[in-house]
Design a protein around this motif. Structure first.
Motif, PDB file in Angstrom:
ATOM      1  N   SER A 128     -16.029 136.141  26.842  1.00 24.18           N
ATOM      2  CA  SER A 128     -17.283 135.704  27.647  1.00 24.18           C
ATOM      3  C   SER A 128     -17.854 134.380  26.795  1.00 24.18           C
ATOM      4  O   SER A 128     -18.521 133.666  27.378  1.00 24.18           O
ATOM      5  N   ALA A 129     -17.510 134.370  25.583  1.00 27.88           N
ATOM      6  CA  ALA A 129     -18.080 133.406  24.687  1.00 27.88           C
ATOM      7  C   ALA A 129     -16.990 132.102  24.862  1.00 27.88           C
ATOM      8  O   ALA A 129     -17.424 131.068  24.199  1.00 27.88           O
ATOM      9  N   GLY A 167      -5.230 132.417  23.917  1.00 31.12           N
ATOM     10  CA  GLY A 167      -6.542 131.360  23.143  1.00 31.12           C
ATOM     11  C   GLY A 167      -7.053 130.481  24.357  1.00 31.12           C
ATOM     12  O   GLY A 167      -6.158 130.697  25.428  1.00 31.12           O
ATOM     13  N   PRO A 168      -8.038 129.917  24.125  1.00 28.34           N
ATOM     14  CA  PRO A 168      -8.745 129.208  25.143  1.00 28.34           C
ATOM     15  C   PRO A 168      -7.924 128.188  25.744  1.00 28.34           C
ATOM     16  O   PRO A 168      -8.122 127.838  26.966  1.00 28.34           O
ATOM     17  N   ALA A 200      -9.289 137.415  30.659  1.00 26.77           N
ATOM     18  CA  ALA A 200      -8.043 138.359  30.983  1.00 26.77           C
ATOM     19  C   ALA A 200      -8.599 139.799  31.013  1.00 26.77           C
ATOM     20  O   ALA A 200      -9.798 139.978  30.772  1.00 26.77           O
ATOM     21  N   ASP A 201      -7.820 140.830  31.188  1.00 24.12           N
ATOM     22  CA  ASP A 201      -8.022 142.221  31.010  1.00 24.12           C
ATOM     23  C   ASP A 201      -8.249 142.174  29.564  1.00 24.12           C
ATOM     24  O   ASP A 201      -7.429 142.661  29.154  1.00 24.12           O
ATOM     25  N   PRO A 202      -9.472 142.569  28.957  1.00 28.81           N
ATOM     26  CA  PRO A 202      -9.558 143.003  27.593  1.00 28.81           C
ATOM     27  C   PRO A 202      -8.919 144.117  27.273  1.00 28.81           C
ATOM     28  O   PRO A 202      -8.591 144.210  25.850  1.00 28.81           O
ATOM     29  N   GLN A 223     -14.115 145.867  23.496  1.00 34.02           N
ATOM     30  CA  GLN A 223     -15.454 145.277  23.399  1.00 34.02           C
ATOM     31  C   GLN A 223     -15.659 143.770  22.745  1.00 34.02           C
ATOM     32  O   GLN A 223     -16.181 142.852  22.968  1.00 34.02           O
ATOM     33  N   PHE A 224     -14.876 144.014  21.719  1.00 35.09           N
ATOM     34  CA  PHE A 224     -14.892 142.633  20.909  1.00 35.09           C
ATOM     35  C   PHE A 224     -14.028 141.561  21.589  1.00 35.09           C
ATOM     36  O   PHE A 224     -14.603 140.521  21.588  1.00 35.09           O
ATOM     37  N   LEU A 225     -13.002 141.810  22.059  1.00 40.37           N
ATOM     38  CA  LEU A 225     -12.499 140.633  22.847  1.00 40.37           C
ATOM     39  C   LEU A 225     -12.884 140.310  24.084  1.00 40.37           C
ATOM     40  O   LEU A 225     -12.990 139.345  24.526  1.00 40.37           O
TER      41      LEU A 225
END
Length: 205
Positions: free
Chosen positions: A142-143, A199-200, A149-151, A135-137
């Motif tokens: 989303s941010a 990483g983004p 990716a698949d969290p 959930q955190f990932l």
């Protein structure tokens, strides 16, 4: 303030934990636990109807507070995702490699094949942890703090990275607890590797 019943229940759990750690689940008996505590079987069974249920409650009571504190470190309000992951990683390794939790994990590993004990411990431990990290990932993705990716896969890979340097030595009883500096360096390397993959800046890769 604890009630008398709650105090007695905790005393049973403490005594059972010592018996299980000293003799193992299979060899331990409810009579042994009664003797350790100094209570009657009737009293013991009024709190816990079976040895398996008692063992499961010992596992939970040994780690629940630390589990919650560890996963509370997953703070989505922290802007620096690397900082957030390093904070979590530090608490996670301190938690799972604390002497008390190591002892519980080894008990569970040795007894997990009995009935549905393994499933129950897995559901309350690794699976619950996986859900919180996932959930955190997902929120971080989303941010835009991590690439899409698949969290769930990312959560499993993060855990794998954090444990990679220690898991074999844990399984083969080759250390008691990593030093604070060893944990810190492990976390930095693990998170750096994770961020290289998720990483983004990897969005267009």
């Amino acid at each position: 303030m604890r009630t008398k019943s709650a105090t007695r229940r905790q005393a049973i759990l403490d005594s059972a934990a010592k018996v299980f750690q000293d003799t193992g689940y299979e060899r331990a008996s409810m009579s042994d636990i009664c003797e350790q505590l100094g209570c009657s079987k009737a009293t013991l069974y009024s709190y816990f109807p079976s040895k398996e249920q008692l063992f499961f409650e010992v596992v939970l009571s040994a780690s629940e507070d630390e589990f919650q504190a560890t996963h509370n470190a997953l703070d989505p309000s922290i802007e620096d995702i690397t900082e957030a992951l390093e904070t979590f990683g530090q608490r996670f390794l301190d938690f799972i490699y604390s002497p008390r939790v190591q002892a519980v994990r080894r008990l569970v590993m040795s007894e997990a094949g009995r009935g549905d004990l393994g499933r129950r411990c897995y559901d309350q431990g690794p699976l619950r942890s996986e859900a919180e990290v996932t959930q955190f990932l997902q929120t971080a993705m989303s941010a835009g703090k991590l690439r899409q990716a698949d969290p769930k896969v990312a959560a499993l890979q993060l855990r794998g990275l954090l444990e990679a340097e220690w898991i074999d030595r844990f399984i083969f009883h080759l250390f008691d607890k990593p030093s604070a500096d060893e944990v810190s360096q492990t976390v930095k390397r693990s998170v750096a590797t994770f961020m290289a993959a998720y990483g983004p800046t990897q969005q267009g890769a």
